[in-house]
Design an enzyme around this catalytic site. Structure first.
Site, PDB file in Angstrom:
ATOM      1  N   CYS A 196      61.659  53.343  21.662  1.00 54.60           N
ATOM      2  CA  CYS A 196      60.696  54.004  22.544  1.00 54.60           C
ATOM      3  C   CYS A 196      59.817  54.992  21.769  1.00 54.60           C
ATOM      4  O   CYS A 196      60.220  55.509  20.716  1.00 54.60           O
ATOM      5  CB  CYS A 196      61.420  54.782  23.632  1.00 54.60           C
ATOM      6  SG  CYS A 196      62.270  53.777  24.845  1.00 54.60           S
ATOM      7  N   TYR A 228      64.838  42.024  21.756  1.00 50.74           N
ATOM      8  CA  TYR A 228      64.319  43.119  22.598  1.00 50.74           C
ATOM      9  C   TYR A 228      65.095  44.426  22.470  1.00 50.74           C
ATOM     10  O   TYR A 228      64.529  45.510  22.521  1.00 50.74           O
ATOM     11  CB  TYR A 228      64.291  42.691  24.068  1.00 50.74           C
ATOM     12  CG  TYR A 228      63.339  41.565  24.410  1.00 50.74           C
ATOM     13  CD1 TYR A 228      62.435  41.064  23.472  1.00 50.74           C
ATOM     14  CD2 TYR A 228      63.344  41.006  25.687  1.00 50.74           C
ATOM     15  CE1 TYR A 228      61.569  40.025  23.796  1.00 50.74           C
ATOM     16  CE2 TYR A 228      62.479  39.973  26.024  1.00 50.74           C
ATOM     17  CZ  TYR A 228      61.596  39.483  25.069  1.00 50.74           C
ATOM     18  OH  TYR A 228      60.746  38.471  25.396  1.00 50.74           O
ATOM     19  N   GLU A 283      59.081  58.066  22.502  1.00 44.62           N
ATOM     20  CA  GLU A 283      59.647  59.419  22.403  1.00 44.62           C
ATOM     21  C   GLU A 283      60.611  59.521  21.231  1.00 44.62           C
ATOM     22  O   GLU A 283      60.610  60.488  20.461  1.00 44.62           O
ATOM     23  CB  GLU A 283      60.409  59.775  23.688  1.00 44.62           C
ATOM     24  CG  GLU A 283      59.560  59.779  24.940  1.00 44.62           C
ATOM     25  CD  GLU A 283      59.533  58.428  25.652  1.00 44.62           C
ATOM     26  OE1 GLU A 283      59.445  57.382  24.960  1.00 44.62           O
ATOM     27  OE2 GLU A 283      59.587  58.420  26.885  1.00 44.62           O
ATOM     28  N   CYS A 337      62.911  57.238  29.389  1.00 46.54           N
ATOM     29  CA  CYS A 337      64.108  56.484  29.758  1.00 46.54           C
ATOM     30  C   CYS A 337      65.361  57.334  29.514  1.00 46.54           C
ATOM     31  O   CYS A 337      65.303  58.400  28.894  1.00 46.54           O
ATOM     32  CB  CYS A 337      64.185  55.179  28.961  1.00 46.54           C
ATOM     33  SG  CYS A 337      64.848  55.363  27.288  1.00 46.54           S
ATOM     34  N   ILE A 383      57.845  50.757  19.568  1.00 49.93           N
ATOM     35  CA  ILE A 383      57.827  49.713  18.549  1.00 49.93           C
ATOM     36  C   ILE A 383      58.772  48.617  19.011  1.00 49.93           C
ATOM     37  O   ILE A 383      59.993  48.793  19.003  1.00 49.93           O
ATOM     38  CB  ILE A 383      58.274  50.279  17.173  1.00 49.93           C
ATOM     39  CG1 ILE A 383      57.384  51.467  16.770  1.00 49.93           C
ATOM     40  CG2 ILE A 383      58.231  49.174  16.115  1.00 49.93           C
ATOM     41  CD1 ILE A 383      57.885  52.227  15.552  1.00 49.93           C
ATOM     42  N   GLU A 384      58.194  47.528  19.480  1.00 50.69           N
ATOM     43  CA  GLU A 384      59.005  46.451  20.063  1.00 50.69           C
ATOM     44  C   GLU A 384      59.514  45.501  18.987  1.00 50.69           C
ATOM     45  O   GLU A 384      59.099  45.547  17.823  1.00 50.69           O
ATOM     46  CB  GLU A 384      58.186  45.724  21.140  1.00 50.69           C
ATOM     47  CG  GLU A 384      57.828  46.685  22.267  1.00 50.69           C
ATOM     48  CD  GLU A 384      57.217  46.029  23.483  1.00 50.69           C
ATOM     49  OE1 GLU A 384      56.751  44.876  23.397  1.00 50.69           O
ATOM     50  OE2 GLU A 384      57.218  46.690  24.544  1.00 50.69           O
ATOM     51  N   ASN A 385      60.441  44.645  19.423  1.00 49.13           N
ATOM     52  CA  ASN A 385      61.074  43.702  18.494  1.00 49.13           C
ATOM     53  C   ASN A 385      61.357  42.407  19.237  1.00 49.13           C
ATOM     54  O   ASN A 385      61.683  42.433  20.441  1.00 49.13           O
ATOM     55  CB  ASN A 385      62.385  44.313  17.969  1.00 49.13           C
ATOM     56  CG  ASN A 385      62.926  43.562  16.787  1.00 49.13           C
ATOM     57  OD1 ASN A 385      63.522  42.512  16.925  1.00 49.13           O
ATOM     58  ND2 ASN A 385      62.704  44.102  15.604  1.00 49.13           N
ATOM     59  N   ALA A 386      61.273  41.277  18.522  1.00 47.92           N
ATOM     60  CA  ALA A 386      61.565  39.972  19.127  1.00 47.92           C
ATOM     61  C   ALA A 386      62.985  39.942  19.678  1.00 47.92           C
ATOM     62  O   ALA A 386      63.266  39.244  20.663  1.00 47.92           O
ATOM     63  CB  ALA A 386      61.369  38.867  18.093  1.00 47.92           C
TER      64      ALA A 386
HETATM   65  N1  THU Z   1      59.324  52.650  26.604  1.00 45.19           N
HETATM   66  C1  THU Z   1      59.055  53.790  25.921  1.00 45.19           C
HETATM   67  O1  THU Z   1      58.401  53.764  24.882  1.00 45.19           O
HETATM   68  N2  THU Z   1      59.531  54.961  26.414  1.00 45.19           N
HETATM   69  C2  THU Z   1      60.288  55.063  27.537  1.00 45.19           C
HETATM   70  O2  THU Z   1      60.780  56.147  27.829  1.00 45.19           O
HETATM   71  C3  THU Z   1      60.488  53.906  28.397  1.00 45.19           C
HETATM   72  C4  THU Z   1      60.109  52.600  27.822  1.00 45.19           C
HETATM   73  C5  THU Z   1      58.829  51.365  26.076  1.00 45.19           C
HETATM   74  C6  THU Z   1      59.896  50.459  25.554  1.00 45.19           C
HETATM   75  C7  THU Z   1      59.225  49.104  25.667  1.00 45.19           C
HETATM   76  O3  THU Z   1      58.488  48.860  24.485  1.00 45.19           O
HETATM   77  C8  THU Z   1      58.266  49.248  26.832  1.00 45.19           C
HETATM   78  O4  THU Z   1      58.164  50.645  27.079  1.00 45.19           O
HETATM   79  C9  THU Z   1      58.714  48.546  28.080  1.00 45.19           C
HETATM   80  O5  THU Z   1      60.009  48.895  28.412  1.00 45.19           O
END
Ligand code: THU
Length: 140
Positions: free
Chosen positions: A57, A52, A59, A95, A47-50
């Protein structure tokens, strides 16, 4: 001994979760499926955000959903990621922050499955991805 579970089905569930990721900035979608000791599955997408840094993530979305619903014992998590609208090209490894969050709840038999498809995946234990990790035992 590791309890049996359907790995391909857990991967399928992670791939399904990818479809609900919110990724207007990176366009990289990740899906996770977390299998609890009780046998149910929690799905998560990134779930991203403006702003950043506020991004969550896939997980951690799945783990936080489960823990907030009272689950704390987990058997496995399947993870799949790739560019929006495309099948995964590579294995999507968690990550560092997600590995640390897994460390909090992972028992000895916890498995991490990184998948390109239901037929192409790799299985790890957390010690392989986070050797010498910092956990609750470290502060006793
Ligand atoms: N991201 C994940 O969802 N899981 C990870 O373990 C690594 C990165 C996502 C975060 C971001 O929305 C996108 O991947 C690019 O970094």
């Amino acid at each position: 001994m590791e309890a049996e579970f359907d790995r391909a089905d857990l991967v399928r569930t992670a791939l399904e979760a990818r479809g609900r990721a919110y990724t207007p900035y990176s366009h990289y979608t990740v899906g996770a499926a977390l299998l609890t000791a009780e046998g149910d599955i929690y799905q998560g997408g990134n779930i991203e955000n403006a702003s950043y840094g506020a991004t969550n993530c896939a997980e951690r979305t799945a783990i936080f959903k489960a823990v907030s619903e009272g689950r704390r014992r987990f058997r496995a998590i399947a993870i799949a990621g790739g560019m929006e609208g495309q099948e995964p090209v590579d294995y999507a490894y968690p990550c560092g922050i997600c590995r640390q969050v897994m460390k909090e709840f992972a028992g000895e038999d916890f498995r991490i499955i990184v998948a390109k498809s239901t037929a192409d995946y790799k299985v790890y234990i957390l010690e392989e991805l986070l050797p010498h990790g910092f956990g609750g035992n470290s502060i006793q």
